[in-house]
Design a protein around this motif. Sequence first.
Motif, PDB file in Angstrom:
ATOM      1  N   ALA A 280      -7.945 -17.349 -36.513  1.00 51.08           N
ATOM      2  CA  ALA A 280      -9.161 -16.849 -35.865  1.00 51.08           C
ATOM      3  C   ALA A 280      -9.799 -15.716 -36.668  1.00 51.08           C
ATOM      4  CB  ALA A 280      -8.864 -16.397 -34.432  1.00 51.08           C
ATOM      5  N   PHE A 281     -10.337 -16.064 -37.830  1.00 52.16           N
ATOM      6  CA  PHE A 281     -10.990 -15.049 -38.654  1.00 52.16           C
ATOM      7  C   PHE A 281     -12.471 -15.340 -38.855  1.00 52.16           C
ATOM      8  CE2 PHE A 281      -9.158 -18.236 -41.489  1.00 52.16           C
ATOM      9  CZ  PHE A 281     -10.213 -18.550 -42.334  1.00 52.16           C
ATOM     10  N   ASP A 282     -13.007 -16.343 -38.169  1.00 56.23           N
ATOM     11  CA  ASP A 282     -14.412 -16.719 -38.348  1.00 56.23           C
ATOM     12  C   ASP A 282     -15.371 -15.590 -37.982  1.00 56.23           C
ATOM     13  OD1 ASP A 282     -13.694 -19.271 -39.171  1.00 56.23           O
ATOM     14  OD2 ASP A 282     -13.700 -20.060 -37.144  1.00 56.23           O
ATOM     15  N   PHE A 283     -14.970 -14.750 -37.035  1.00 55.76           N
ATOM     16  CA  PHE A 283     -15.869 -13.692 -36.565  1.00 55.76           C
ATOM     17  C   PHE A 283     -16.242 -12.714 -37.683  1.00 55.76           C
ATOM     18  CE2 PHE A 283     -11.726 -11.720 -36.160  1.00 55.76           C
ATOM     19  CZ  PHE A 283     -11.954 -10.402 -36.491  1.00 55.76           C
ATOM     20  N   VAL A 284     -15.372 -12.606 -38.703  1.00 56.47           N
ATOM     21  CA  VAL A 284     -15.622 -11.629 -39.767  1.00 56.47           C
ATOM     22  C   VAL A 284     -16.951 -11.903 -40.469  1.00 56.47           C
ATOM     23  CG1 VAL A 284     -14.772 -10.723 -41.961  1.00 56.47           C
ATOM     24  CG2 VAL A 284     -13.163 -11.205 -40.101  1.00 56.47           C
ATOM     25  N   GLN A 285     -17.225 -13.190 -40.723  1.00 55.96           N
ATOM     26  CA  GLN A 285     -18.445 -13.555 -41.442  1.00 55.96           C
ATOM     27  C   GLN A 285     -19.421 -14.360 -40.599  1.00 55.96           C
ATOM     28  OE1 GLN A 285     -15.757 -13.673 -45.413  1.00 55.96           O
ATOM     29  NE2 GLN A 285     -15.985 -15.457 -44.154  1.00 55.96           N
ATOM     30  N   HIS A 286     -19.262 -14.296 -39.292  1.00 64.75           N
ATOM     31  CA  HIS A 286     -20.135 -15.088 -38.421  1.00 64.75           C
ATOM     32  C   HIS A 286     -21.575 -14.586 -38.517  1.00 64.75           C
ATOM     33  CE1 HIS A 286     -21.718 -17.097 -34.856  1.00 64.75           C
ATOM     34  NE2 HIS A 286     -20.638 -17.871 -34.908  1.00 64.75           N
ATOM     35  N   PRO A 287     -22.541 -15.497 -38.607  1.00 65.84           N
ATOM     36  CA  PRO A 287     -23.937 -15.053 -38.745  1.00 65.84           C
ATOM     37  C   PRO A 287     -24.445 -14.247 -37.562  1.00 65.84           C
ATOM     38  CG  PRO A 287     -23.794 -17.427 -38.362  1.00 65.84           C
ATOM     39  CD  PRO A 287     -22.417 -16.963 -38.661  1.00 65.84           C
ATOM     40  N   ASP A 288     -23.815 -14.366 -36.405  1.00 64.64           N
ATOM     41  CA  ASP A 288     -24.244 -13.606 -35.227  1.00 64.64           C
ATOM     42  C   ASP A 288     -23.630 -12.204 -35.172  1.00 64.64           C
ATOM     43  OD1 ASP A 288     -25.753 -15.740 -34.414  1.00 64.64           O
ATOM     44  OD2 ASP A 288     -24.271 -16.510 -33.003  1.00 64.64           O
ATOM     45  N   ARG A 289     -22.736 -11.896 -36.091  1.00 66.42           N
ATOM     46  CA  ARG A 289     -22.109 -10.579 -36.070  1.00 66.42           C
ATOM     47  C   ARG A 289     -23.113  -9.524 -36.518  1.00 66.42           C
ATOM     48  NH1 ARG A 289     -16.713  -8.429 -39.357  1.00 66.42           N
ATOM     49  NH2 ARG A 289     -16.513  -6.492 -38.171  1.00 66.42           N
TER      50      ARG A 289
END
Length: 365
Positions: A280-289
Amino acid sequence: MSDNSGNGAGFDFEITLDGAKVGVRRGESLYEVSERHRKEIPTLCYDPRLEAFGACRLCIVELEGARNPVASCTTRAEPGMRMTTRSARLDMHRRVLMEMLASENRDTDVDPLSGYASQEMAVLLDRYDARTGRFAGARSGRSRPDDDNPFILRDYDNCISCYRCVRVCAEQEGDYAISIMNRGFDTQITTEFEGLLGDSACTFCGQCIQTCPTGALADIKALANADVPGETEKTRTVCPYCGVGCSVDLLSRGDTLIGVQPAMDGPANEGALCVKGQFAFDFVQHPDRLAYPMVRGEDGELHETDWDTALDRAAAGFTAAVENHGRHSVYGVASGRAPHEAAYMMQRFIRGAFGTNQIDNCSRA
């Protein structure tokens, strides 16, 4: 020649290792003694976290008085043993074994992003010059391209039946999600009723991926980033998801996070991770971050601003809430992805600034 091996140095007895007397602790295997003295004994079925299995037979050594070489990982050292770890005979055995293993695999080279141990077989093939192809023939592996889980690639055409995946799932995780069916040439790694991983007891911890020495079980999410340009770098850090403090190695190319591997020497986890820590590391580079502070303007829309403006707006909001509705109108929820120091400051902020104990953490749920 002696190697500080007397009983006074914490050893129970001595054996002779490649001509030198060395100390041994009772219960040690020949492989463990050799590893401690930095002897390069090859193995493909061995994982120091697991019970020794002796399946690959690459770790064979010669014992004086023994008719045949013995598997060093399953043979306990006994007083007076005389062991040889390297000889022409042993090298011949190991080379032939590697040639036969290579004949079983569709790919003898796989992307290092496949998993932590995925290069072990390729390294040994090169060490023993075993890419001869002289045993080429039928292959026993049968992959599962129909398994659509988003985490674990089941490419059993590259399986050598070392059973490390089966054993780590049972001995380390206690899940018993992976098992073995059939015997001999028809041996297959499978799940109960030969089903999909998502329908099994698998918790997608990724342990099987990281112990596989051939990439037969591989990290789908990391491999999806194989085309990201640049050299892969490893950065040691601590997983942010809970309070256990598992050590992880982040794989990156440039500014892009491409995968996560557990730290085998991590004091809290010793190579283990949960599904979140592993995948679960997608949040690091998620465009919505959010990459910069934003405040809502008079038009009702959020607009980019600087930190001073954003912090002043937040402070004014907190002050207005307390003045209009009292201190218990403020409630704090700390993020499970924040480090422990941030969680501590969050509770100090709520308790110290507002005088209320209305503070919680999303990880608790």
